[in-house]
Design an enzyme around this catalytic site. Structure first.
Site, mmCIF file in Angstrom:
data_model
loop_
_atom_site.group_PDB
_atom_site.id
_atom_site.type_symbol
_atom_site.label_atom_id
_atom_site.label_comp_id
_atom_site.label_asym_id
_atom_site.label_seq_id
_atom_site.Cartn_x
_atom_site.Cartn_y
_atom_site.Cartn_z
ATOM 1 N N HIS A 224 0.865 -1.172 0.000
ATOM 2 C CA HIS A 224 0.000 0.000 0.000
ATOM 3 C C HIS A 224 0.905 1.226 0.000
ATOM 4 O O HIS A 224 1.897 1.276 0.720
ATOM 5 C CB HIS A 224 -0.902 -0.084 1.238
ATOM 6 C CG HIS A 224 -1.375 1.217 1.787
ATOM 7 N ND1 HIS A 224 -2.153 2.079 1.069
ATOM 8 C CD2 HIS A 224 -1.209 1.789 3.000
ATOM 9 C CE1 HIS A 224 -2.426 3.138 1.824
ATOM 10 N NE2 HIS A 224 -1.862 2.985 2.989
ATOM 11 N N TYR A 256 -5.957 9.313 1.938
ATOM 12 C CA TYR A 256 -5.983 9.859 3.301
ATOM 13 C C TYR A 256 -4.721 10.671 3.569
ATOM 14 O O TYR A 256 -3.711 10.509 2.863
ATOM 15 C CB TYR A 256 -6.174 8.748 4.337
ATOM 16 C CG TYR A 256 -5.031 7.770 4.468
ATOM 17 C CD1 TYR A 256 -3.912 8.060 5.248
ATOM 18 C CD2 TYR A 256 -5.071 6.538 3.820
ATOM 19 C CE1 TYR A 256 -2.871 7.154 5.375
ATOM 20 C CE2 TYR A 256 -4.033 5.625 3.937
ATOM 21 C CZ TYR A 256 -2.926 5.933 4.717
ATOM 22 O OH TYR A 256 -1.899 5.038 4.838
ATOM 23 N N ASP A 546 -28.105 -20.062 18.302
ATOM 24 C CA ASP A 546 -29.399 -20.666 18.623
ATOM 25 C C ASP A 546 -29.647 -21.765 17.605
ATOM 26 O O ASP A 546 -29.286 -21.639 16.442
ATOM 27 C CB ASP A 546 -30.535 -19.637 18.694
ATOM 28 C CG ASP A 546 -30.851 -18.986 17.355
ATOM 29 O OD1 ASP A 546 -29.972 -18.969 16.469
ATOM 30 O OD2 ASP A 546 -31.980 -18.480 17.201
HETATM 31 P P1 FAD Z 1 3.870 -5.887 12.775
HETATM 32 O O1 FAD Z 1 4.044 -4.503 13.182
HETATM 33 O O2 FAD Z 1 4.337 -6.263 11.406
HETATM 34 O O3 FAD Z 1 4.578 -6.767 13.845
HETATM 35 C C1 FAD Z 1 4.839 -8.122 13.646
HETATM 36 C C2 FAD Z 1 6.211 -8.392 14.191
HETATM 37 O O4 FAD Z 1 6.455 -9.777 14.119
HETATM 38 C C3 FAD Z 1 7.292 -7.717 13.409
HETATM 39 O O5 FAD Z 1 8.003 -6.877 14.270
HETATM 40 C C4 FAD Z 1 8.140 -8.846 12.883
HETATM 41 O O6 FAD Z 1 9.507 -8.531 12.893
HETATM 42 C C5 FAD Z 1 7.817 -9.952 13.844
HETATM 43 N N1 FAD Z 1 7.979 -11.273 13.281
HETATM 44 C C6 FAD Z 1 7.456 -11.761 12.144
HETATM 45 N N2 FAD Z 1 7.796 -13.024 11.948
HETATM 46 C C7 FAD Z 1 8.542 -13.367 13.020
HETATM 47 C C8 FAD Z 1 9.203 -14.554 13.401
HETATM 48 N N3 FAD Z 1 9.133 -15.670 12.650
HETATM 49 N N4 FAD Z 1 9.889 -14.561 14.558
HETATM 50 C C9 FAD Z 1 9.965 -13.457 15.330
HETATM 51 N N5 FAD Z 1 9.359 -12.306 15.012
HETATM 52 C C10 FAD Z 1 8.673 -12.263 13.868
HETATM 53 N N6 FAD Z 1 -2.994 1.084 10.425
HETATM 54 C C11 FAD Z 1 -3.728 2.020 11.043
HETATM 55 O O7 FAD Z 1 -4.461 1.710 11.970
HETATM 56 N N7 FAD Z 1 -3.695 3.329 10.656
HETATM 57 C C12 FAD Z 1 -2.916 3.731 9.622
HETATM 58 O O8 FAD Z 1 -2.891 4.895 9.281
HETATM 59 C C13 FAD Z 1 -2.157 2.765 8.944
HETATM 60 N N8 FAD Z 1 -1.421 3.120 7.873
HETATM 61 C C14 FAD Z 1 -0.622 2.204 7.281
HETATM 62 C C15 FAD Z 1 0.190 2.622 6.238
HETATM 63 C C16 FAD Z 1 1.056 1.743 5.636
HETATM 64 C C17 FAD Z 1 1.927 2.195 4.533
HETATM 65 C C18 FAD Z 1 1.083 0.385 6.069
HETATM 66 C C19 FAD Z 1 1.996 -0.612 5.470
HETATM 67 C C20 FAD Z 1 0.245 -0.043 7.090
HETATM 68 C C21 FAD Z 1 -0.621 0.863 7.696
HETATM 69 N N9 FAD Z 1 -1.468 0.481 8.735
HETATM 70 C C22 FAD Z 1 -2.208 1.425 9.381
HETATM 71 C C23 FAD Z 1 -1.592 -0.927 9.141
HETATM 72 C C24 FAD Z 1 -0.746 -1.216 10.356
HETATM 73 O O9 FAD Z 1 0.527 -0.726 10.174
HETATM 74 C C25 FAD Z 1 -0.650 -2.705 10.623
HETATM 75 O O10 FAD Z 1 -1.899 -3.305 10.465
HETATM 76 C C26 FAD Z 1 -0.149 -2.986 12.031
HETATM 77 O O11 FAD Z 1 1.008 -2.252 12.292
HETATM 78 C C27 FAD Z 1 0.139 -4.454 12.232
HETATM 79 O O12 FAD Z 1 0.681 -4.643 13.512
HETATM 80 P P2 FAD Z 1 1.228 -6.062 13.942
HETATM 81 O O13 FAD Z 1 1.764 -5.944 15.307
HETATM 82 O O14 FAD Z 1 0.205 -7.074 13.684
HETATM 83 O O15 FAD Z 1 2.360 -6.384 12.872
HETATM 84 N N1 THG Z 2 -34.554 -24.070 11.084
HETATM 85 C C1 THG Z 2 -33.795 -25.030 11.621
HETATM 86 N N2 THG Z 2 -32.725 -24.745 12.378
HETATM 87 C C2 THG Z 2 -32.369 -23.456 12.592
HETATM 88 C C3 THG Z 2 -33.135 -22.415 12.064
HETATM 89 C C4 THG Z 2 -34.254 -22.753 11.282
HETATM 90 N N3 THG Z 2 -31.267 -23.176 13.308
HETATM 91 C C5 THG Z 2 -30.732 -21.848 13.299
HETATM 92 C C6 THG Z 2 -31.815 -20.824 13.358
HETATM 93 N N4 THG Z 2 -32.792 -21.096 12.313
HETATM 94 C C7 THG Z 2 -32.482 -20.920 14.697
HETATM 95 N N5 THG Z 2 -33.487 -19.907 14.887
HETATM 96 C C8 THG Z 2 -34.818 -20.200 15.125
HETATM 97 C C9 THG Z 2 -35.595 -19.222 15.707
HETATM 98 C C10 THG Z 2 -36.909 -19.480 16.023
HETATM 99 C C11 THG Z 2 -37.446 -20.714 15.754
HETATM 100 C C12 THG Z 2 -36.715 -21.670 15.128
HETATM 101 C C13 THG Z 2 -35.361 -21.421 14.818
HETATM 102 C C14 THG Z 2 -38.850 -21.036 16.169
HETATM 103 N N6 THG Z 2 -39.261 -20.612 17.366
HETATM 104 C C15 THG Z 2 -40.595 -20.828 17.871
HETATM 105 C C16 THG Z 2 -41.023 -19.675 18.772
HETATM 106 O O1 THG Z 2 -40.138 -18.946 19.240
HETATM 107 O O2 THG Z 2 -42.196 -19.513 18.961
HETATM 108 C C17 THG Z 2 -40.724 -22.125 18.636
HETATM 109 C C18 THG Z 2 -40.017 -22.147 19.928
HETATM 110 C C19 THG Z 2 -40.329 -23.357 20.758
HETATM 111 O O3 THG Z 2 -41.364 -24.013 20.560
HETATM 112 O O4 THG Z 2 -39.512 -23.623 21.654
HETATM 113 O O5 THG Z 2 -39.564 -21.676 15.458
HETATM 114 O O6 THG Z 2 -34.962 -21.884 10.723
HETATM 115 N N7 THG Z 2 -34.107 -26.301 11.393
#
Ligand code: FAD
Ligand code: THG
Length: 815
Positions: A224, A256, A546
């Site tokens: 990036h 940005y 659920d």
């Molecule tokens: P890293 O900072 O990469 O840390 C991982 C660490 O693991 C590294 O220090 C590495 O050396 C270590 N490591 C890896 N492999 C090993 C290994 N095998 N053994 C030991 N150590 C290892 N984010 C924002 O929120 N705002 C921004 O404005 C923003 N701008 C960005 C701009 C740019 C150009 C880039 C590239 C990124 C930007 N990001 C931004 C994203 C952000 O930088 C990253 O998502 C964030 O820093 C990741 O953090 P991290 O700790 O997961 O990874």
């Molecule tokens: N069908 C089947 N499984 C499911 C769903 C489904 N699992 C995931 C999700 N949908 C579960 N959600 C619901 C929500 C409500 C009901 C069924 C599944 C339902 N409720 C009745 C009531 O609240 O009046 C009966 C309750 C009871 O008698 O205890 O029918 O769509 N297979």
């Protein structure tokens, strides 16, 4: 008691924050290893410009960001603050973006982030470098700002070290040591460092490390572009106080900005995705101080500079300087990846995390490891949220690339990806296409949203004077009035719904009942043929899922669930003695929901068993035949109508559809889609897990106490429920006053003029001719109270309604 020995791989913003969070909770035996030097390790954090815009469509991500700003704001570092709340400003240069900023303002309200929409001149007052004539307005958030990521790393590391943690530089982890399904440590050039828990916080390198343990992390390291302007007169000696300029986003052009002294830093997402080949990166950058930085590609940046000059004429004749292509992780859905390896106990990941969310992710991970569950709902980031298909290299690459392209795009909640469609189709797919289905995608499945074949029906109802309210430009995307006709028709006649994508498991064996009793809140020790609705709770009593549980044989159950995370949870709780077999049978089976007042008349002639209300009761299951086809019928209806879910193995799918369709002609059957399905279930009072309720909520708050049998022997979450306080917020049904009022979800709700909560699911109730929704609202709100929902800058009046809105007597179902 001695705490477990922890090794954290990576001293970037995530690893350092995690060490701080874990030591703050009393775990002191923590070693953080980094292949680079401390604290500018060479990872993504080392060069991150550190912009923190908190507002996100996801409540969870917004909460992670808010925690990060609060935490970083309180850190101290000798060189200066780790966070500077200069504020955030996002500007709109198109009407679409201006509308979208209204939507974003809504999310900010819903999740509790202070912010205000500004007109162009107010924007220019806050950001004098802007050409006010080019913008329509902006969204200002005073608590957003700039993280100094390396300072934040060091300050958190020092705090952790003060509590006993060790940070070791120049220690590359070469492999993960394990024994008997548990991690035992990490391998470095010097030998094995023992550990009970290993957390992979290795940034974009993490996927390679995890792969060694057989774990696929769906992330793609992507380059990036970031560059700085030259010194700008307006900032160097002009009237503008550079230090107080907010961070700025110009998303219409994927740009940005932040200030560096008297220069502007410019980040760009407009170029083609540049995935990084990890097989060559390590060799190419082995000797580099910044292995996460690739050479700048000027040509890719040319549009960025051009557009920046338009928006910010103060750039003058300056040129991009110090540009680089920095690497960080993208995922298929834009969310981070958190959780514990299922097959290698003690191996955790905290990956694909922005600086913005880092402290929040670290806190949740620390809680998860130490307390057993995070206090924030993290299902969107769960390591096991991905369907099988989403773990293929092809899928990860294509969807993560699309995520890069769309990172600043305006995304409609029903906009589904265009790449890699058609991967999972039900046996009825050809029939659906023939009927002009418009497909939504979910979990890789193609799911009809509505059928153009029903257009005539919509016209007929329209001619009969049934209201079809007009929708605004935004909510009419990915929508058709046909869905209203389909919903009405289901309540008046009968419809066939493709339920194939509903995930289902077979749980069997001598230990099956005992396992399911432990995992769920309702009593399942009932006769063969019973179907039970139940909740799956975590240890804190939060709702993990659920489910419906059908007892098909004494030792064989079919469980209808919500998705891959249920498989993960069930698998983790399987008894070690092999007495239970868990099988995902979704792909090998299919399901048609036949629902509506005519359902019995349609199906009975096909079946030699008695389908009358007395013989085949509500919430019962029967294994029988329809014509020659072996089926399992369940008298369950998520849409709240008479009828059945009819299951068959996949090879019978086509024949089953055709059989029901032919028999249905005499009863005016239609095929109906997801939009009708969703609005029918909302008006019937049924919740959808993941949208209406999550692990953040206990049953009472979600209105699901009826599915909990506290008298039942121990089940997971029971103790927590016994100790629970009454809920402060409750999920309520609301009904809009105006027939044309429609919302889409996540909008803020005001109660007596004050912010009270937010909308979860929303739809249009064809039955009562009003928009309806669920909303989390203060427990003090009562039925009949008026509330206001803010939708794209308009306040819509709604009333809290008794539940369910439709058919509270259950007369439509029990007949
Ligand atoms: P890293 O900072 O990469 O840390 C991982 C660490 O693991 C590294 O220090 C590495 O050396 C270590 N490591 C890896 N492999 C090993 C290994 N095998 N053994 C030991 N150590 C290892 N984010 C924002 O929120 N705002 C921004 O404005 C923003 N701008 C960005 C701009 C740019 C150009 C880039 C590239 C990124 C930007 N990001 C931004 C994203 C952000 O930088 C990253 O998502 C964030 O820093 C990741 O953090 P991290 O700790 O997961 O990874
Ligand atoms: N069908 C089947 N499984 C499911 C769903 C489904 N699992 C995931 C999700 N949908 C579960 N959600 C619901 C929500 C409500 C009901 C069924 C599944 C339902 N409720 C009745 C009531 O609240 O009046 C009966 C309750 C009871 O008698 O205890 O029918 O769509 N297979």
């Amino acid at each position: 008691m001695a705490h477990p020995k922890v090794v954290i791989i990576g001293a970037g913003i995530v690893g350092a924050s995690l060490a701080d969070e874990m030591t703050a909770r009393g775990w002191a035996d923590i070693t953080v290893l980094d292949r680079g030097p401390l604290f500018t390790t060479g990872g993504s954090t080392s060069h991150a410009p550190g912009l923190v815009f908190q507002t996100n469509p996801s409540k969870t991500m917004t909460e992670f960001a808010r925690y990060t700003t609060e935490k970083f704001g309180a850190l101290s570092h000798p060189a200066g603050p780790a966070f500077d709340a200069v504020g955030g400003l996002e500007v709109a240069t198109t009407p679409q973006r201006w509308r979208d900023l209204h939507r974003k303002f809504g999310w900010a309200q819903s999740w509790g982030i202070e912010g205000r929409l500004l007109d162009a001149s107010e924007c220019a007052a806050r950001y004098p470098l802007l050409d006010a004539d080019r913008i329509l307005g902006g969204f200002h958030t005073p608590a957003d700002g700039l993280a100094n990521a390396v300072r934040a790393v060091e300050a958190q590391a020092r705090a952790a070290i003060g509590r006993g943690a060790r940070f070791l530089p120049n220690q590359e982890v070469l492999g993960i040591a394990e024994s008997g399904g548990r991690v035992t440590g990490v391998q470095t050039a010097d030998g094995v460092i023992a550990a009970d828990i290993v957390v992979c916080a290795a940034g974009f390198w993490g996927a390679e490390l995890a792969k060694q343990t057989g774990l696929i992390l769906p992330l793609v390291p992507m380059a990036h572009q970031y560059a700085k302007s030259g010194s700008l007169a307006a900032l160097a000696d002009g009237p503008v106080d550079a230090a107080r300029l907010p961070i700025l986003r110009h998303q219409d052009q994927d740009l940005y900005y932040r200030v560096h002294g008297d220069r502007l830093g410019i980040g760009y997402y407009g170029h083609q995705p540049m995935p990084v080949d990890m097989s060559t990166l390590s060799a190419a950058t082995a000797g580099e101080a910044m292995p996460s930085m690739l050479p700048f590609t000027d040509a890719d940046f040319a549009p960025a500079w051009r557009e920046s000059m338009e928006l910010l004429p103060a750039l003058g004749d300056s040129k991009p300087e110090e540009g680089f292509n920095g690497i960080f992780s993208f995922t298929p859905d834009g969310f981070s990846i958190m959780g514990e390896h299922r097959d290698l106990a003690g191996f955790w990941v905290a990956e694909a995390v922005w600086v913005t969310h880092s402290a929040g992710v670290a806190k949740a991970t620390a809680e998860w490891i130490i307390d057993g569950a995070p206090s924030t709902d993290v299902h969107e980031c769960d390591l096991y949220r991905f369907e099988d298909v989403a773990r293929s290299g092809e899928f990860i690459m294509q969807t993560s690339s699309q995520a890069f392209v769309e990172v600043y795009d305006i995304i409609h909640p029903h906009q589904y990806r265009t790449a890699l469609r058609g991967l999972r189709t039900s046996p009825f797919y050809a029939r659906q296409k023939d009927m002009g289905a418009f497909f939504f995608e979910g979990g890789g499945w193609e799911r009809p949203a509505w059928y153009e074949a029903n257009a005539e029906l919509a016209q007929r109802l329209c001619d009969d004077g049934i209201p079809f309210p007009e929708r605004d430009d935004w909510s009419s995307n990915f929508w058709s009035p046909i869905s209203i006709a389909e919903a009405r028709w289901t309540r008046e006649r009968v419809a066939m719904f493709d339920m194939t994508p509903l995930t289902r498991y077979e749980v069997s064996g001598p230990g099956a009942l005992e396992l399911l009793q432990r995992l769920t809140t309702n009593n399942l020790d009932k006769s063969v043929g019973s179907v039970t609705y139940a909740l799956v709770l975590d240890e804190t009593g939060g709702i993990r899922s659920d489910v419906t549980v059908a007892r098909l044989d004494p030792q064989r159950f079919q469980v209808g669930v919500n998705g891959p995370m249920d498989f993960d949870w069930f698998t983790r709780h399987l008894p070690a003695d092999g007495s239970v077999t868990l099988r995902d049978i979704t792909g090998g089976t299919c399901c048609i929901g036949v629902w509506g007042p005519n359902a019995r008349d349609l199906v009975q002639p096909l079946c030699s068993d008695d389908l009358s209300h007395q013989s085949f009761k509500y919430f019962r299951a029967l294994q029988t035949y329809l014509g020659a086809i072996p089926v399992t019928m369940m008298r369950v209806s998520y849409v709240g109508e008479l009828g059945w879910e009819i299951y068959a193995t996949a090879e019978y799918g086509n024949a089953l559809w055709d059989l029901l369709w032919a028999a249905g002609q005499a009863h005016e059957v239609i095929a109906a889609g997801r939009i009708a399905f969703n609005s029918l279930r909302i008006e019937k009072g049924y919740r959808s897990w993941g949208t209406d309720m999550t692990a953040e909520h206990q049953p009472a708050a979600a209105g699901l106490d009826f599915a909990v049998r506290m008298a039942k022997p121990d089940f997971i979450g029971k103790t927590a429920l016994e100790q629970a306080d009454p809920p402060a917020k409750i999920l309520r049904s609301i009904v809009f006053e105006s027939p044309t009022a429609v919302v889409l979800g996540k909008e803020p709700v005001y109660v007596y003029g004050l912010l009270g909560g937010y909308v979860t699911s929303a739809g249009y109730s064809a039955t009562i001719g009003r928009g309806i929704a669920y909303a989390w609202l203060p427990a003090s709100v009562v039925v009949g109270d008026a509330v206001e929902v803010e939708y794209l800058g308009r306040r819509l009046i709604a009333t809290v309604h008794a539940e369910p809105v439709v058919d509270p007597e259950m007369s439509r179902i029990r007949r």
